[in-house]
Motif scaffolding. Structure first.
Motif, PDB file in Angstrom:
ATOM      1  N   ALA A 331       0.886  -1.207   0.004  1.00 35.65           N
ATOM      2  CA  ALA A 331       0.059   0.163  -0.059  1.00 35.65           C
ATOM      3  C   ALA A 331       0.821   1.332  -0.187  1.00 35.65           C
ATOM      4  N   SER A 332       1.999   1.088   0.644  1.00 39.55           N
ATOM      5  CA  SER A 332       2.873   2.362   0.707  1.00 39.55           C
ATOM      6  C   SER A 332       3.807   2.559  -0.513  1.00 39.55           C
ATOM      7  N   VAL A 333       3.596   1.726  -1.516  1.00 40.04           N
ATOM      8  CA  VAL A 333       4.302   2.242  -2.829  1.00 40.04           C
ATOM      9  C   VAL A 333       3.165   2.077  -4.000  1.00 40.04           C
ATOM     10  N   ALA A 334       1.899   2.445  -3.695  1.00 38.70           N
ATOM     11  CA  ALA A 334       0.865   2.468  -4.544  1.00 38.70           C
ATOM     12  C   ALA A 334       0.702   3.495  -5.173  1.00 38.70           C
ATOM     13  N   TRP A 389      14.235 -11.848 -12.464  1.00 35.29           N
ATOM     14  CA  TRP A 389      13.965 -10.610 -13.127  1.00 35.29           C
ATOM     15  C   TRP A 389      14.299  -9.313 -12.419  1.00 35.29           C
ATOM     16  N   ALA A 390      14.128  -9.531 -11.145  1.00 35.12           N
ATOM     17  CA  ALA A 390      14.579  -8.297 -10.308  1.00 35.12           C
ATOM     18  C   ALA A 390      15.571  -8.778  -9.576  1.00 35.12           C
ATOM     19  N   HIS A 391      16.672  -7.552  -9.280  1.00 38.84           N
ATOM     20  CA  HIS A 391      17.769  -7.658  -8.558  1.00 38.84           C
ATOM     21  C   HIS A 391      17.570  -8.206  -6.999  1.00 38.84           C
ATOM     22  N   PRO A 392      18.197  -9.282  -6.343  1.00 39.46           N
ATOM     23  CA  PRO A 392      17.672  -9.527  -5.086  1.00 39.46           C
ATOM     24  C   PRO A 392      17.766  -8.386  -4.222  1.00 39.46           C
ATOM     25  N   ASN A 393      18.875  -7.396  -4.407  1.00 45.67           N
ATOM     26  CA  ASN A 393      18.690  -6.322  -3.358  1.00 45.67           C
ATOM     27  C   ASN A 393      17.760  -4.916  -4.281  1.00 45.67           C
ATOM     28  N   SER A 394      16.964  -5.334  -5.067  1.00 49.39           N
ATOM     29  CA  SER A 394      16.019  -4.311  -5.645  1.00 49.39           C
ATOM     30  C   SER A 394      15.098  -3.584  -4.534  1.00 49.39           C
ATOM     31  N   ARG A 395      15.006  -2.268  -4.751  1.00 46.90           N
ATOM     32  CA  ARG A 395      14.350  -1.545  -3.791  1.00 46.90           C
ATOM     33  C   ARG A 395      13.105  -0.851  -3.980  1.00 46.90           C
ATOM     34  N   PHE A 396      12.462  -0.267  -3.001  1.00 48.21           N
ATOM     35  CA  PHE A 396      11.387   0.651  -3.093  1.00 48.21           C
ATOM     36  C   PHE A 396      11.778   1.768  -2.135  1.00 48.21           C
ATOM     37  N   THR A 397      11.426   3.142  -2.544  1.00 46.33           N
ATOM     38  CA  THR A 397      11.796   4.158  -1.697  1.00 46.33           C
ATOM     39  C   THR A 397      10.452   5.148  -1.627  1.00 46.33           C
ATOM     40  N   THR A 398       9.962   5.260  -0.319  1.00 48.10           N
ATOM     41  CA  THR A 398       8.862   5.723  -0.151  1.00 48.10           C
ATOM     42  C   THR A 398       8.806   6.561   1.350  1.00 48.10           C
ATOM     43  N   ALA A 399       8.092   7.516   1.252  1.00 41.57           N
ATOM     44  CA  ALA A 399       8.191   8.251   2.518  1.00 41.57           C
ATOM     45  C   ALA A 399       7.354   7.531   3.678  1.00 41.57           C
ATOM     46  N   LEU A 400       7.651   7.740   4.969  1.00 36.35           N
ATOM     47  CA  LEU A 400       6.955   7.035   6.072  1.00 36.35           C
ATOM     48  C   LEU A 400       5.567   7.302   6.143  1.00 36.35           C
ATOM     49  N   ALA A 401       4.999   8.426   5.724  1.00 31.60           N
ATOM     50  CA  ALA A 401       3.691   9.161   5.714  1.00 31.60           C
ATOM     51  C   ALA A 401       2.801   7.940   4.633  1.00 31.60           C
ATOM     52  N   ASN A 402       3.708   7.209   3.877  1.00 32.24           N
ATOM     53  CA  ASN A 402       2.547   6.410   2.913  1.00 32.24           C
ATOM     54  C   ASN A 402       2.369   5.273   3.354  1.00 32.24           C
ATOM     55  N   VAL A 403       2.820   5.025   4.608  1.00 34.73           N
ATOM     56  CA  VAL A 403       2.771   3.497   5.270  1.00 34.73           C
ATOM     57  C   VAL A 403       1.431   3.576   5.896  1.00 34.73           C
ATOM     58  N   PRO A 404       0.344   2.758   5.372  1.00 36.22           N
ATOM     59  CA  PRO A 404      -0.978   3.150   5.916  1.00 36.22           C
ATOM     60  C   PRO A 404      -1.043   3.215   7.358  1.00 36.22           C
ATOM     61  N   ASN A 405      -0.289   2.126   8.229  1.00 36.19           N
ATOM     62  CA  ASN A 405      -0.511   2.021   9.577  1.00 36.19           C
ATOM     63  C   ASN A 405       0.720   2.887  10.380  1.00 36.19           C
ATOM     64  N   ALA A 407       2.455   5.167  12.723  1.00 36.58           N
ATOM     65  CA  ALA A 407       1.866   5.825  13.812  1.00 36.58           C
ATOM     66  C   ALA A 407       1.324   7.512  13.783  1.00 36.58           C
ATOM     67  N   PRO A 408       0.289   7.616  14.221  1.00 37.35           N
ATOM     68  CA  PRO A 408       0.045   9.168  14.363  1.00 37.35           C
ATOM     69  C   PRO A 408       0.862  10.205  14.892  1.00 37.35           C
ATOM     70  N   ASP A 409       1.753   9.449  15.767  1.00 33.16           N
ATOM     71  CA  ASP A 409       2.745  10.455  16.567  1.00 33.16           C
ATOM     72  C   ASP A 409       4.292  10.142  15.988  1.00 33.16           C
ATOM     73  N   PHE A 410       4.330   9.653  14.562  1.00 30.47           N
ATOM     74  CA  PHE A 410       5.482   9.402  14.281  1.00 30.47           C
ATOM     75  C   PHE A 410       6.605  10.457  14.351  1.00 30.47           C
ATOM     76  N   ASP A 411       6.176  11.528  14.197  1.00 35.79           N
ATOM     77  CA  ASP A 411       6.954  12.789  14.150  1.00 35.79           C
ATOM     78  C   ASP A 411       7.063  13.456  15.519  1.00 35.79           C
ATOM     79  N   ASP A 412       6.793  12.923  16.497  1.00 34.21           N
ATOM     80  CA  ASP A 412       6.704  13.571  17.813  1.00 34.21           C
ATOM     81  C   ASP A 412       8.209  13.672  18.265  1.00 34.21           C
ATOM     82  N   PRO A 413       8.602  14.964  18.467  1.00 34.15           N
ATOM     83  CA  PRO A 413       9.974  15.228  18.789  1.00 34.15           C
ATOM     84  C   PRO A 413      10.606  14.244  19.883  1.00 34.15           C
ATOM     85  N   ARG A 414       9.779  14.168  20.819  1.00 31.74           N
ATOM     86  CA  ARG A 414      10.346  13.408  21.981  1.00 31.74           C
ATOM     87  C   ARG A 414      10.384  11.707  21.898  1.00 31.74           C
ATOM     88  N   GLY A 415       9.792  11.395  20.946  1.00 32.18           N
ATOM     89  CA  GLY A 415      10.186   9.986  20.559  1.00 32.18           C
ATOM     90  C   GLY A 415       8.970   9.215  21.378  1.00 32.18           C
TER      91      GLY A 415
END
Ligand code: SPV
Ligand code: MN
Length: 613
Positions: A331-334, A389-405, A407-415
């Motif tokens: 879903a995060s690479v849709a 067909w694909a290299h075994p180390n082939s990759r997808f690069t996507t922003a955290l915000a694209n991952v459907p689950n 965390a709502p507070d993933f950007d919280d500076p305190r961690g």
């Protein structure tokens, strides 16, 4: 020669230390132009990269690129940590004197960006406002546009991150020069590549690749090697190759956080993006924070360990990512996510992408499909017919915000406060599904002896581990004895400490070799047991190597495993453990200055196993 000051001034970049740094490297590398990049430049850069053929469209708002065929992964042999202090040499950090490496890299880089644009990419490896922010700022200089596009997805990028620093000179200098990839002798005795972190000068010099962690310097070079060194030198924090998740109990309203390390190919990204199994989804929700890096510190206010994911995106392995193994990743690479795919298979006609494991069989109609090298599948020579067909180390690069689950507070500076730290190997016969460790030194000892099974069956040493302490072997930047002591100090300084555990999703049937545990979403079940153990709601069963669940303590609603299978994954094999203890001793003996607490933990476990006859 580029007009550095005009370019930086035009971009509103005022930090004088950054300006001097850019001027130095622009002059040395001979770049023809300078361009300062912010995240808002993404659409323009994408347009330029498409126009130049550096990337290809892969459906709506998604893109595809191929790397040079000999430039497809990290190279541990060519990776060096340099400082001015020989005492910084460890077993794994491939230490060299800074005074030797800097001139060597300057020589390689001199004039090597001639005619190219040097992209100046100011970035932050932390949520804004984090207590660790002063270790997080960096400026990457890269002569490759697709690298700049990757950094925009993987880190917070913009001039304001570098212009507003409290200490204007406190940023990591990260220089990436691609070099002439066809003339670098990759993997030969005359290999020209060098990937160097001069840790005590907070300078990263990478020459000879435009792939992944070799080129996205905020990620493993800064986020792990440099940050681990900074965390140790300052005494303030740990930087680890850890995933980070949250588990919310909707019934009680409690939220828990778990982080941990897994050697490669042990399912770290799948675990990080796991969704609750259907039978438990009514009660529990799993939140995604990070799949690769966590920085951990003790918070003086409440005495807990807090973790952040310093990254802003996911650079995930495509192979074997499917609806079954990791639906959240798919879903995060849709379409519409801005995802960049690298070295997967690509269809010229339909602009689709595919990789091994995406579907059980490759597309039946091969028309338009090319493998990761760009060769049409229909024209591959007979001897290559079975090649992936694909290299075994082939990759997808996507922003955290694209991952459907996410965390709502993933950007919280305190961690987030950490309840449990887990280590997961890949072992067929010795490790139970989970064993909990309540003692700090025994937990650190377990991390130091983490490993994945090597495939040495032919040499008759089946089951021997390739040790990968804390999953940091390729990223270790200072000596292992000091590393263990720093772990004891940081976690030990917390009034309320996390519980440790070792997990293993890969136990096999000794007879026919089938996997005994379904894995994936069901891995939530042992983690829930661990949290209940920490809360004192279950007691488990003490073994010489930790506490393992009693059978009735695991929530197995909806699990198909037989009683015999459960029996096996909830047991330890004492003779195999005795053998393992001897290997561990040899492994730990390599490390100078290992704290006595770690040796005591080792001897306690060995003695308990001895008594277990
Ligand atoms: C890894 O290899 O562990 C990665 C990918 O996270 S890279 O950044 O290329 O190292
Ligand atoms: Mn990694």
């Amino acid at each position: 020669m580029a007009d550095v000051h005009a370019a930086l001034g035009g971009a509103g970049l005022r930090n004088v230390h950054v300006r001097e740094y850019v001027r130095h490297w622009a002059e040395l590398t001979g770049a023809a132009q300078i361009e300062v990049i912010s995240a808002s430049d993404d659409a323009r850069l994408i347009g330029e990269a498409l126009a130049e053929g550096e990337i290809l469209p892969a459906g709506e708002g998604r893109y595809y690129s191929r790397s040079y065929v000999k430039d497809t992964a990290r190279s541990e042999e060519r990776t060096v940590v340099a400082t001015s202090n020989p005492a910084d040499k460890g077993v794994y950090n491939n230490w060299r004197p800074a005074g030797q490496m800097r001139p060597l890299l300057e020589e390689r880089m001199r004039g090597a960006s001639a005619g190219k644009t040097m992209y100046v990419v100011p970035y932050l490896m932390a949520p804004v406002g984090s207590p660790l922010e002063r270790y997080a700022a960096g400026v990457e200089l890269t002569d490759c546009r697709t690298v700049a596009l990757h950094i925009i997805r993987m880190a917070r990028v913009g001039v304001h991150y570098i212009d507003n620093l409290a200490d204007q000179n406190s940023f990591v200098r990260a220089v990436h020069v691609t070099g002439d990839l066809e003339k670098l002798g990759q993997g030969t005795p005359s290999d020209q590549r060098y990937f160097v972190t001069i840790a005590d000068e907070r300078t990263i010099l990478h020459f000879g690749s435009s792939y992944g962690g070799n080129a996205l310097l905020g990620k493993i070079a800064h986020g792990l090697r440099q940050a681990a060194y900074d965390g140790w030198a300052s005494g303030e924090f740990l930087a680890e190759q850890f995933m980070l998740i949250g588990i919310a109990d909707k019934l009680t309203g409690k939220r828990y956080h778990v982080c941990g390390g897994f050697p490669s190919a042990s399912g770290k990204t799948n675990l990080a993006m796991m969704l609750a199994p259907d039978a438990l989804a009514g009660r529990y929700r799993v939140d995604f924070y990070g799949d690769d890096i966590a920085w951990l510190r003790a918070d003086p206010d409440d005495g807990k360990i807090y973790a952040i994911n310093p990254e802003f995106g996911v650079f995930g392995v495509a192979k074997d990512t499917s609806e079954v193994t990791n639906p959240a990743a798919l879903a995060s690479v849709a379409p519409g996510t801005g995802t960049l795919f690298t070295n997967v298979a690509y269809n010229d006609h339909t602009q689709e992408v595919w990789w091994e494991g995406r579907t059980p069989a490759p597309p039946a109609d091969v028309a338009g499909w090319r493998d990761w090298t760009g060769t049409l599948i229909s024209e591959r020579p007979a001897e290559d017919a079975d090649a992936p067909w694909a290299h075994p180390n082939s990759r997808f690069t996507t922003a955290l915000a694209n991952v459907p689950n996410v965390a709502p507070d993933f950007d919280d500076p305190r961690g987030v406060p950490i309840d449990a730290i887990i280590f997961g190997g890949r072992t067929r016969d010795r490790e139970p599904l989970i064993r909990a460790i309540t003692d700090l030194a025994e937990g650190v000892y377990d991390g130091l002896t983490l490993g994945a099974e090597a495939t040495f069956a032919a040499e008759g040493v089946e089951g021997l581990l390739r040790y990968d302490p804390m999953s940091m072997r390729p990223f270790m930047s200072y000596p292992e004895g000091a590393y263990a002591a720093h772990w004891l100090k940081v976690i030990g300084s917390a009034a309320s400490q996390p519980i440790f555990a070792h997990v293993n999703w890969f136990r096999r049937d000794p007879g026919d070799g089938h996997y005994l545990w379904p894995g994936y979403r069901d891995n939530l079940r042992p983690l829930l047991w661990l949290l209940r153990l920490k809360e004192g709601e279950v007691r488990g069963r003490q073994t010489p190597v930790g506490i393992i669940p009693a059978k009735d303590e695991l929530d197995l609603d909806g699990i198909a495993a037989t009683p015999e299978e459960l029996e096996t994954i909830l047991s330890i094999d004492t003779p195999r453990w005795k053998q393992e203890i001897k290997h561990r001793e040899q492994h730990l003996e390599q490390f100078g200055g290992l704290p006595e607490e770690i040796w005591q933990a080792h001897r306690r476990v060995a003695a308990a196993l001895h008594r277990a006859d």
